[in-house]
Write an enzyme that holds these catalytic residues in place. Structure first.
Site, PDB file in Angstrom:
ATOM      1  N   SER A 143       0.836  -1.207   0.000  1.00 41.50           N
ATOM      2  CA  SER A 143       0.000   0.000   0.000  1.00 41.50           C
ATOM      3  C   SER A 143       0.872   1.260   0.000  1.00 41.50           C
ATOM      4  O   SER A 143       0.524   2.265  -0.605  1.00 41.50           O
ATOM      5  CB  SER A 143      -0.974  -0.008   1.176  1.00 41.50           C
ATOM      6  OG  SER A 143      -0.284   0.122   2.387  1.00 41.50           O
ATOM      7  N   LEU A 215      11.641  -6.479   4.328  1.00 47.83           N
ATOM      8  CA  LEU A 215      12.002  -7.000   5.640  1.00 47.83           C
ATOM      9  C   LEU A 215      13.405  -7.577   5.762  1.00 47.83           C
ATOM     10  O   LEU A 215      13.857  -7.872   6.863  1.00 47.83           O
ATOM     11  CB  LEU A 215      10.959  -8.042   6.080  1.00 47.83           C
ATOM     12  CG  LEU A 215       9.498  -7.564   5.971  1.00 47.83           C
ATOM     13  CD1 LEU A 215       8.548  -8.621   6.472  1.00 47.83           C
ATOM     14  CD2 LEU A 215       9.288  -6.251   6.714  1.00 47.83           C
ATOM     15  N   HIS A 234       9.953   2.842   8.967  1.00 52.10           N
ATOM     16  CA  HIS A 234       9.721   1.874  10.048  1.00 52.10           C
ATOM     17  C   HIS A 234       8.466   2.303  10.804  1.00 52.10           C
ATOM     18  O   HIS A 234       8.302   3.487  11.115  1.00 52.10           O
ATOM     19  CB  HIS A 234      10.934   1.839  10.980  1.00 52.10           C
ATOM     20  CG  HIS A 234      10.803   0.763  12.008  1.00 52.10           C
ATOM     21  ND1 HIS A 234      11.022  -0.569  11.730  1.00 52.10           N
ATOM     22  CD2 HIS A 234      10.437   0.815  13.311  1.00 52.10           C
ATOM     23  CE1 HIS A 234      10.804  -1.282  12.816  1.00 52.10           C
ATOM     24  NE2 HIS A 234      10.440  -0.474  13.789  1.00 52.10           N
ATOM     25  N   ASP A 275      17.423  -0.976  11.092  1.00 52.39           N
ATOM     26  CA  ASP A 275      16.766   0.205  11.674  1.00 52.39           C
ATOM     27  C   ASP A 275      17.689   1.146  12.456  1.00 52.39           C
ATOM     28  O   ASP A 275      17.266   1.759  13.430  1.00 52.39           O
ATOM     29  CB  ASP A 275      15.607  -0.226  12.604  1.00 52.39           C
ATOM     30  CG  ASP A 275      14.628  -1.142  11.906  1.00 52.39           C
ATOM     31  OD1 ASP A 275      14.385  -0.917  10.710  1.00 52.39           O
ATOM     32  OD2 ASP A 275      14.115  -2.082  12.543  1.00 52.39           O
TER      33      ASP A 275
HETATM   34  C1  GAR Z   1       4.539  -0.565   6.652  1.00 52.88           C
HETATM   35  O1  GAR Z   1       3.778  -0.244   7.778  1.00 52.88           O
HETATM   36  C2  GAR Z   1       6.009  -0.350   6.940  1.00 52.88           C
HETATM   37  O2  GAR Z   1       6.252   0.678   7.842  1.00 52.88           O
HETATM   38  C3  GAR Z   1       6.420  -1.667   7.524  1.00 52.88           C
HETATM   39  O3  GAR Z   1       5.727  -2.619   6.768  1.00 52.88           O
HETATM   40  C4  GAR Z   1       4.466  -2.052   6.371  1.00 52.88           C
HETATM   41  C5  GAR Z   1       4.242  -2.355   4.906  1.00 52.88           C
HETATM   42  O4  GAR Z   1       2.928  -2.087   4.546  1.00 52.88           O
HETATM   43  N1  GAR Z   1       7.836  -1.838   7.462  1.00 52.88           N
HETATM   44  C6  GAR Z   1       8.526  -2.488   8.409  1.00 52.88           C
HETATM   45  O5  GAR Z   1       7.994  -3.024   9.356  1.00 52.88           O
HETATM   46  C7  GAR Z   1      10.024  -2.495   8.207  1.00 52.88           C
HETATM   47  N2  GAR Z   1      10.698  -2.929   9.421  1.00 52.88           N
HETATM   48  P1  GAR Z   1       2.516  -2.005   3.011  1.00 52.88           P
HETATM   49  O6  GAR Z   1       3.028  -3.279   2.351  1.00 52.88           O
HETATM   50  O7  GAR Z   1       1.036  -1.938   3.010  1.00 52.88           O
HETATM   51  O8  GAR Z   1       3.148  -0.796   2.431  1.00 52.88           O
END
Ligand code: GAR
Length: 321
Positions: A143, A215, A234, A275
């Site tokens: 997203s 990730l 993050h 991070d």
């Molecule tokens: C997001 O909330 C991002 O901050 C997180 O994964 C989600 C992806 O959502 N990232 C982490 O946790 C990185 N450590 P999305 O696929 O809907 O964009």
């Protein structure tokens, strides 16, 4: 006889398929050249069509108003047409372009035209430079990737050129497909201990890397290939709730379990540790006693949508000044 008719029928189908595939390739090439997505391509086509029709109607009206007819001097008729073509057509084009949300594209087109005609000097402003090419790395729903793509959709100076993903079937791949953005599926061994797919990124002309829900730890080979040009988002206020295993819903579960009163987002440069790179931006949100990891995830996503593309934009302009 029947055999001959069948043969003719198949031959015709073959010609149609060949024609359509040529047309499709030309369509894709134009899309790439103009740096636009499929929907924009058709809107731009419609704008050109409407402009042609409207200009013809206006020219006719003006000719009538000036009393030009079959007996008028051809010099006057041609003069009116030239003025309409040079001025009228371009104004109508900009008007329809703006009304249909394609101002940036048509303004760039007009500027190029005026430069070619020598009316304005060719400049090296942001618009006329090659776009900065971004690769978005993501492994989830995508997203954020979709939001970033949408934010830069009408920008001639920035283009999302590649989606890099380590999870076949991830939602972000559908996002890429919908926006006709090429994808690169990577596997762990080569990414973590090999060349980190640097050749592919460099070959695609990538200038900047954005991690949006990616990730894996970023290897030193990639960091060295893109110094100060890899950023991550993050879903917490780092340095709290970061590090290995802290991603997506796991972060929100930990934040809620610790009864925190607030959480937020951190946008930071990426270094070789999870991070830990320099923070670029943080924004926070309140946590109510009724919040669950899921409701917190919604608040965090809203913050991400509101700030991430803008921060990328800001950083890119600062780096290209
Ligand atoms: C997001 O909330 C991002 O901050 C997180 O994964 C989600 C992806 O959502 N990232 C982490 O946790 C990185 N450590 P999305 O696929 O809907 O964009």
């Amino acid at each position: 006889m029947l055999f001959f008719e069948d043969f003719l029928f198949l031959k015709t189908i073959g010609i149609i398929v060949k024609f359509l595939s040529h047309f499709w390739k030309m369509f894709k090439r134009l899309q790439q050249k103009w740096g636009i997505n499929g929907t924009q391509f058709w809107v731009i086509f419609v704008v050109f069509g409407l402009t042609g029709i409207t200009t013809a109607i206006i020219t006719r009206y003006i000719s009538g108003w000036l009393g030009l007819g079959v007996n008028s001097s051809w010099v006057r008729i041609i003069l009116v047409r030239i003025v309409m073509l040079i001025l009228g057509y371009q104004l109508v084009l900009l008007t329809y372009g703006g009304l249909l949300g394609q101002w940036a594209f048509f303004w760039k087109y007009e500027k190029l035209l005026l430069q070619k005609l020598g009316i304005i000097a060719s400049d090296m402003t942001k618009d006329s430079r090659k776009p900065i090419k971004i690769a978005v790395f993501a492994s989830g729903a995508g997203s954020n990737a979709a939001n970033i793509i949408q934010y830069f959709a009408n920008r001639p100076d920035v283009s999302i050129n590649l989606i890099v993903c380590n999870k076949p079937g991830a939602g972000v791949l559908t996002v890429a497909e919908k926006n006709t953005i090429p994808t690169l599926i990577i596997e762990k061994e080569r990414f973590a201990s090999g060349d980190a797919y640097l050749p592919e990124l460099k070959n695609a002309g990538i200038d900047f890397v954005v991690l949006a829900g990616f990730l894996w730890k970023v290897p030193i080979a990639l960091i060295n290939g893109y110094p100060n040009k890899i950023i991550n988002i993050h879903p917490a206020l780092l340095p709290k709730y970061g590090g290995k295993g802290m991603y997506g819903s796991k972060v929100h579960e930990a934040v809620i379990a610790a009864r925190e009163k607030e959480s937020g987002i951190t946008i930071h440069f990426v270094n070789e540790h999870y991070d830990e790179g320099t923070t670029i931006f943080q924004a926070n949100c309140k946590i109510d006693s009724s919040d669950t990891p899921d409701t917190l995830a919604v608040k965090i996503h809203d913050l991400e949508y509101a700030h991430f593309p803008k921060q990328i934009d800001k950083l890119l302009s600062a780096q290209t000044k």
